[in-house]
Design a protein around this motif. Structure first.
Motif, short mmCIF file in Angstrom:
data_model
loop_
_atom_site.label_atom_id
_atom_site.label_comp_id
_atom_site.label_asym_id
_atom_site.label_seq_id
_atom_site.Cartn_x
_atom_site.Cartn_y
_atom_site.Cartn_z
N SER A 144 0.78 -1.40 0.00
CA SER A 144 0.19 0.03 0.04
C SER A 144 0.80 1.35 -0.04
CB SER A 144 -0.67 0.12 1.32
OG SER A 144 0.04 0.27 2.49
N GLY A 145 0.23 2.36 -0.17
CA GLY A 145 1.06 3.80 -0.28
C GLY A 145 1.77 3.95 1.25
N GLY A 146 0.94 3.52 2.12
CA GLY A 146 1.59 3.79 3.44
C GLY A 146 2.84 2.84 3.67
N LYS A 148 4.86 1.67 1.56
CA LYS A 148 5.79 1.90 0.63
C LYS A 148 6.53 3.29 1.24
CE LYS A 148 3.59 0.86 -3.66
NZ LYS A 148 2.89 1.43 -4.91
N GLN A 149 5.78 4.08 1.90
CA GLN A 149 6.26 5.24 2.45
C GLN A 149 7.30 4.85 3.71
OE1 GLN A 149 7.89 7.85 1.43
NE2 GLN A 149 6.28 9.57 1.56
N ARG A 150 6.66 3.96 4.43
CA ARG A 150 7.41 3.49 5.46
C ARG A 150 8.63 2.83 5.18
NH1 ARG A 150 3.74 -0.29 8.91
NH2 ARG A 150 2.25 -0.20 7.43
N VAL A 151 8.55 2.11 4.11
CA VAL A 151 9.96 1.43 3.41
C VAL A 151 10.72 2.47 3.08
CG1 VAL A 151 10.83 0.31 1.60
CG2 VAL A 151 8.81 -0.67 2.59
N ALA A 152 10.27 3.71 2.49
CA ALA A 152 11.13 4.71 1.95
C ALA A 152 11.86 5.48 3.04
CB ALA A 152 10.30 5.70 1.20
N ILE A 153 11.13 5.43 4.29
CA ILE A 153 11.85 6.09 5.48
C ILE A 153 12.84 5.13 5.92
CG2 ILE A 153 11.43 6.85 8.00
CD1 ILE A 153 8.49 7.56 7.00
N VAL A 154 12.51 4.05 6.20
CA VAL A 154 13.71 3.18 6.77
C VAL A 154 14.81 2.82 5.92
CG1 VAL A 154 12.34 2.22 8.52
CG2 VAL A 154 12.34 1.05 6.46
N ARG A 155 14.49 3.04 4.39
CA ARG A 155 15.61 2.81 3.48
C ARG A 155 16.48 3.83 3.59
NH1 ARG A 155 14.63 3.55 -2.88
NH2 ARG A 155 13.75 5.52 -2.35
N SER A 156 16.20 5.08 4.04
CA SER A 156 17.04 6.28 4.26
C SER A 156 17.82 6.03 5.69
CB SER A 156 16.09 7.74 4.35
OG SER A 156 15.69 7.91 3.04
N PRO A 169 5.90 14.11 3.26
CA PRO A 169 5.76 12.75 2.93
C PRO A 169 4.60 12.03 3.05
CG PRO A 169 6.63 13.42 5.10
CD PRO A 169 6.42 14.70 4.67
N THR A 170 3.57 12.79 3.53
CA THR A 170 2.12 12.26 3.52
C THR A 170 1.03 12.90 2.49
OG1 THR A 170 1.33 13.82 5.09
CG2 THR A 170 2.19 11.74 5.91
N SER A 171 1.63 13.51 1.77
CA SER A 171 0.70 14.37 0.61
C SER A 171 0.12 13.49 -0.50
CB SER A 171 1.38 15.93 0.11
OG SER A 171 2.36 15.39 -0.82
N ALA A 172 0.80 12.38 -0.65
CA ALA A 172 0.38 11.46 -1.81
C ALA A 172 -0.32 10.17 -1.31
CB ALA A 172 1.67 10.93 -2.75
N GLU A 176 -6.45 7.69 5.22
CA GLU A 176 -6.39 6.62 6.41
C GLU A 176 -4.74 6.09 6.48
OE1 GLU A 176 -7.99 4.44 2.52
OE2 GLU A 176 -8.17 6.42 3.55
N MET A 177 -3.90 6.12 5.64
CA MET A 177 -2.57 5.95 5.60
C MET A 177 -1.59 6.71 6.10
SD MET A 177 -2.23 3.89 1.93
CE MET A 177 -3.54 2.64 1.32
N VAL A 178 -2.28 7.93 6.36
CA VAL A 178 -1.41 9.23 6.65
C VAL A 178 -0.81 8.85 8.32
CG1 VAL A 178 -1.32 11.30 7.40
CG2 VAL A 178 -2.27 10.75 5.25
#
Length: 247
Positions: A144-146, A148-156, A169-172, A176-178
């Motif tokens: 899900s989008g949420g 993916k963004q959690r993965v993007a954070i821990v990838r950094s 980071p939450t605008s896209a 409910e995933m924010v």
């Protein structure tokens, strides 16, 4: 060691031969371990300032000191400094043809020269922190989008950065995933990570920020604690902005 990890001095970014002033003389210091949230209307220069901090935008004038090194100096190897600044964008920028574990380990193995085993161990620890260890073998299209963004954070985080930059980071994300992404960011803040966050999430700014910066027309129009900014704004411009974003 200087208490300020980043020092921005009279930063300017002009386009169209000076006709458009995205940044028009920004001066600000960021302390180690500080959480700074940048708010303001669209086109105010928030993202331009954030992207300038690791030279994704090249300033027209001014200086950016990171760990007392002027990274706007052309002699400086910016790639070395960028490794110390993790950045998370609106869109996740994950490699679609790689599973999550590979997405997490490619930079540490290629740039930090970590062994595959060490990089995978660290990646799995980080994925476990954000509740996604069981998705290590999945591909981005399966998340899900949420997620993916959690993965993007821990990838950094896998690059062991000293600073994390977040550009809306939450605008896209679907509403409910924010929350699941903001929760990860709140945990980071509690652990003492230096964070600079451009966001429209005023609740996050109130709860987590040490300092809130309000930008308008390429300048810092007002800054202060969340209480000062949200409950005791000084300028009419900030009062008008808050009347539109606070319900």
């Amino acid at each position: 060691m200087n208490d300020n990890i980043i020092q921005v001095k009279d930063l300017k970014k002009h386009y169209a031969g000076g006709g458009v002033k995205a940044l028009d003389g920004v001066t600000v210091d960021i302390k180690r371990g500080e959480v700074v949230v940048i708010i303001g209307p669209s086109g105010s220069g928030k993202s331009t300032l954030l992207r300038s901090l690791n030279l994704l935008e090249l300033p027209t004038a001014g200086q950016i000191l990171f760990n007392d090194v002027n990274i706007t100096d052309k002699k400086v190897n910016i790639n070395i400094h960028r490794q110390k600044m993790g950045m998370v964008f609106q869109h996740f920028n994950l490699f679609a043809n790689m599973n999550i574990l590979k997405n997490m380990t490619i930079a540490p193995t290629s740039l930090l020269k970590k062994s595959k085993a060490d990089a995978e161990k660290r990646a799995l620890e980080l994925l476990d922190r954000v509740g996604l260890k069981d998705r290590a073998g999945a591909y981005p299209s399966q998340l899900s989008g949420g997620q993916k963004q959690r993965v993007a954070i821990v990838r950094s985080l896998a690059m062991n950065p000293e600073v994390m930059l977040f550009d809306e980071p939450t605008s896209a994300l679907d509403p409910e995933m924010v929350g699941e992404v903001l929760d990860v960011m709140k945990d980071l803040a509690k652990q003492g990570m230096t964070m600079i966050v451009v966001t429209h999430e005023m609740g996050f700014a109130k709860e987590v920020a040490d300092r809130v910066i309000f930008m308008d027309e390429g300048i810092i129009a007002e800054e202060g604690t969340p209480d000062e900014i949200f409950n005791h704004p000084n300028t009419d411009r900030l009062k008008t902005f808050l009347s539109k974003v606070l319900i």
